[in-house]
Enzyme design. Structure first.
Site, short mmCIF file in Angstrom:
data_model
loop_
_atom_site.label_atom_id
_atom_site.label_comp_id
_atom_site.label_asym_id
_atom_site.label_seq_id
_atom_site.Cartn_x
_atom_site.Cartn_y
_atom_site.Cartn_z
N ASP A 26 -1.78 -0.71 -14.22
CA ASP A 26 -1.62 0.18 -13.07
C ASP A 26 -0.32 -0.11 -12.34
OD1 ASP A 26 -2.26 2.26 -11.39
OD2 ASP A 26 -3.53 1.06 -10.07
N ILE B 8 -6.20 -3.99 6.09
CA ILE B 8 -4.85 -3.55 5.73
C ILE B 8 -4.83 -2.68 4.50
CG2 ILE B 8 -3.69 -5.50 6.81
CD1 ILE B 8 -3.54 -6.84 4.10
N GLY C 39 -9.11 -0.59 -1.93
CA GLY C 39 -8.98 -0.23 -3.33
C GLY C 39 -10.20 0.50 -3.82
N LYS D 114 -9.81 -10.02 -0.10
CA LYS D 114 -10.35 -8.81 -0.74
C LYS D 114 -11.84 -9.01 -0.94
CE LYS D 114 -9.70 -5.73 -4.70
NZ LYS D 114 -8.88 -5.43 -5.90
#
Length: 743
Positions: free
Chosen positions: A224, A107, A110, A131
């Site tokens: 960020d 999905i 990074g 992740k």
């Protein structure tokens, strides 16, 4: 005795402290205190600080060049058949198991990791996000940052931040994180797709601030914050709720807090998204990034929620160093100014996304929201909101119509906020005050009633007298209108003498201006003028001018009222003529046709004219060239010659006048006027004898005509004002030509 190592540590601490001070003046005072008695050391430190920016720029540009070469090399390898950097190996492919989690689909991706949706079956069944560190991203620094993200998420417990559920390593020793699966849209898209108004957007944003504040309280700086890292999902009751994701480049407010491993940031590295990054993030000489950097990024996000634009839009791909220079040099436009500067269609589209019309959007953003956004995005950290909570509280105050700290509070501003915040109380207080004032006024009125009765009686007497005077005026005006109607009837029957006697019996001042009155004054004025009774024609012409002010200017220009009334005014009332000429120039310019232009120009030049007013007639002068053949060449030539004379060009005036005399249809009235103009032009050229001769010719033509007009020996229709114009010009020439010259 201080050792060399301690000296180096002290100098390093001073250097880092100086770099962290935004204000140059504050930095100067800091160095003054530190190096009060050591000038050489201070000079060395100032040189070191001054070179910091240059060295940062050098390493930044070198790193960007290195990354560009790496991308080009990767592209070449990919074209040659080498696997891409983010290719998924077989053990990570969807459908495979990773510990107790079955991967369903990828999905996201990074900078260092790939993100999958997965299913967990034990001890509870749920969907999660996994992740996994990318292949090749197993350097000490990357592993340390992966550990930072895991520790950061584990430390936080807030509904607005995605939770970490588990962690582990694959069979290939690649670490992974199991996190709460957040299904939602990025905050800007969510707001636009549902046309959320400004209040709804600000309420969502305040929830984002609360989540970021929680992270700051845990000692975590996100670094960020941007729309794609703020996803909006829904609670069970279907209310929207934002969640912050991706703490992959988070930083601890105090070093060594998140991980036992040391995370080194090299001098040429940048973390974050440039457009949303604070100035200190883009400055490679800045060594201390604190929570105020997130305040700046939140300010940019708020700017975008209000306007659908970011404060700066770099021109194409620019380096981090160049972007930092642009940000330092640029002055951010207030959100309302940015919106107001858009074209109509773009502004309408943005307003539609917020459910308002463009004017309402600009008005709603202007003021407090402008100040709040700019305060959050101050380039100097010391002038920003010092915490995210301060920003959230400021927005809460705005929503409740309370004064904000981001703008200087004037008394009027504070009062307006107080009224908006306490509408009901202010309304009730106002009613009570009005009732008290009314009661006081009533008491005062009763107290002073006896004393004011005589004054009231006097006022009533004055009102009655004024009413009687008004009644008298209206009766006289009605009588005057009836008289004008009777005069018009007599004129229609040709009984001019009787009409004139009736007119004399009604004072002109008592006759109000009207179209019917204009016709009466025109007829009587012309009748007197044709008989040479100019003094009796003058008041009629003055009333005609007053009546013409109520008529269409184009209609006035098509008739002969201007030249007729102007010639009598110039002869008998020069001051009135000059005032009327100024009114005509200001009212009737520009004219529609060349004939009208020739008439207006001739009227304006019956007497000397000032240069500023003469310059206003330049366009009229250009139009009269087209008056021929509607107007005889001799008349056009007279007007052109007169214009040149008034402008001081005597030579060309004389040439135009002589050319006009060649017209085969030259009327004697026009000829007399031309000779008078020639006399004045010749006088201006120093030709005194010729001037006297032309003046004598003009006088002779007037005397021999006896009020008639001729073309050669043929009698033609006579216009009395043509001879009046000739007499005016002859009188002007006679005053100008020396009397000692034989005539």
């Amino acid at each position: 005795m201080t050792g060399a190592g301690e000296d180096v540590a002290l100098e390093s601490a001073i250097y880092q402290m100086a770099l962290s001070i935004d204000d140059p003046e504050v930095c100067r005072r800091f160095l003054d205190r530190v190096y009060a008695s050591d000038g050489p050391a201070r000079a060395e430190m100032e040189a070191l600080i001054g070179s910091a920016g240059g060295s940062g720029r050098y390493f930044s540009e070198a790193n960007e060049h290195k990354q560009r070469l790496a991308r080009e090399f990767a592209d070449e390898q990919g074209q040659a058949g080498a696997p891409a950097a983010d290719d998924v190996p077989w053990e990570d492919a969807p459908g495979k198991w990773l510990g107790g989690y079955r991967l369903v689909r990828r999905i996201g991706a990074g900078a260092t990791g790939l993100i999958y949706e997965a299913e967990q079956f034990q001890p509870v069944r749920r969907r999660v996000a996994v992740k996994i560190l990318r292949h090749g991203m197993d350097s000490r620094e990357i592993l340390a940052r992966f550990e930072v993200e895991r520790q950061a998420l584990a430390m936080m417990d807030h509904p607005g931040i995605a939770k970490v559920l588990d962690a582990g390593s694959t069979e290939g020793e690649r670490p992974y994180l199991v996190m709460e699966l957040v299904e939602g849209e990025k905050i800007t898209d969510y707001c636009d797709h549902r046309s959320l108004g400004l209040t709804e957007r600000i309420l969502l944003f305040i929830q984002v601030c609360q989540a970021v504040q929680h992270a700051h309280q845990k000692g975590i700086i996100h670094r960020d914050i941007k729309p794609s890292n703020v996803l909006v999902t829904h609670r069970p009751d279907d209310t929207p709720f934002p969640k912050i994701i991706d703490f992959g480049i988070a930083k601890a407010a105090d070093s060594q807090r998140l991980s036992k491993q040391t995370v080194f940031t090299s001098h040429d590295q940048f973390f974050g998204t440039p457009v949303y990054a604070s100035p200190e993030q883009l400055d490679f000489a800045c060594l201390d990034i604190d929570t105020r950097s997130d305040v700046y990024s939140l300010g940019v996000l708020l700017y975008e929620l209000l306007t659908s634009m970011t404060p700066i839009s770099p021109p194409g791909a620019v380096s981090i160093t160049r972007l930092h220079e642009i940000m330092q040099d640029a002055d951010f436009l207030r959100p309302s100014e940015r919106l107001r500067g858009l074209d109509r269609e773009e502004l309408k589209s943005i307003a539609d996304d917020r459910g308002v019309d463009p004017a309402q959007l600009v008005h709603a953003v202007r003021g407090d929201l402008d100040w709040i956004v700019l305060r959050a995005m101050e380039k100097a950290r010391s002038r920003r909101y010092q915490t995210v909570n301060n920003l959230a509280v400021e927005l809460e105050r705005f929503l409740h119509d309370q004064p904000i700290s981001a703008r200087p509070p004037s008394r009027l501003y504070l009062m307006r906020k107080f009224v908006r915040r306490n509408r009901m109380a202010v309304a009730l207080s106002s009613i009570i005050v009005l009732l008290l004032v009314a009661a006081l006024a009533g008491t005062t009125t009763l107290y002073n009633k006896a004393r004011q009765s005589s004054a009231q009686e006097s006022r009533l007497r004055q009102v009655a007298e004024a009413a009687r005077a008004e009644e008298t005026r209206l009766r006289i005006e009605a009588d005057g209108r009836a008289t004008v109607a009777r005069i018009a009837f007599l004129l229609h029957q040709g009984k001019i003498d009787e009409a004139d006697r009736l007119y004399r019996g009604a004072p002109p001042a008592s006759v109000g201006p009207s179209m019917e009155a204009a016709s009466v004054f025109r007829s009587l004025a012309g009748w007197h003028a044709e008989a040479g009774r100019y003094d009796q024609a003058l008041p009629c012409f003055q009333l005609l001018i007053q009546a013409n002010r109520f008529d269409d200017p184009n209609k006035i220009m098509q008739g002969l009222d201007l030249i007729a009334s102007g010639s009598v005014l110039a002869w008998l009332a020069p001051e009135d003529y000059r005032a009327y000429r100024t009114e005509v120039i200001d009212t009737y310019l520009p004219v529609e046709g060349p004939v009208e232009a020739e008439r207006l120009l001739k009227f304006c030049l019956l007497a000397p004219i000032s240069p500023p007013e003469h310059r206003k007639l330049r366009e009229v002068v250009r139009q009269i060239d087209f008056a021929i053949p509607q107007t005889p060449p001799s008349w056009v030539g007279l007007t052109r010659s007169l214009d040149l004379l008034r402008s001081g060009d005597c030579m060309n005036s004389l040439i135009e006048a002589r050319e006009a005399l060649k017209d085969a249809e030259l009327k004697r009235s026009c000829e007399a006027s031309i000779h008078a103009v020639m006399a004045m032009a010749e006088k201006g050229l120093g030709q005194g004898r010729e001037a006297a001769s032309d003046l004598a010719t003009a006088r002779r033509l007037i005397q021999e005509a006896h009020g008639e007009d001729y073309v050669g020996d043929r009698k033609v229709v006579v216009y009395w004002f043509d001879w009046m114009v000739a007499k005016l010009l002859v009188a002007e020439a006679a005053a100008d030509v020396p009397a000692g010259i034989p005539q």
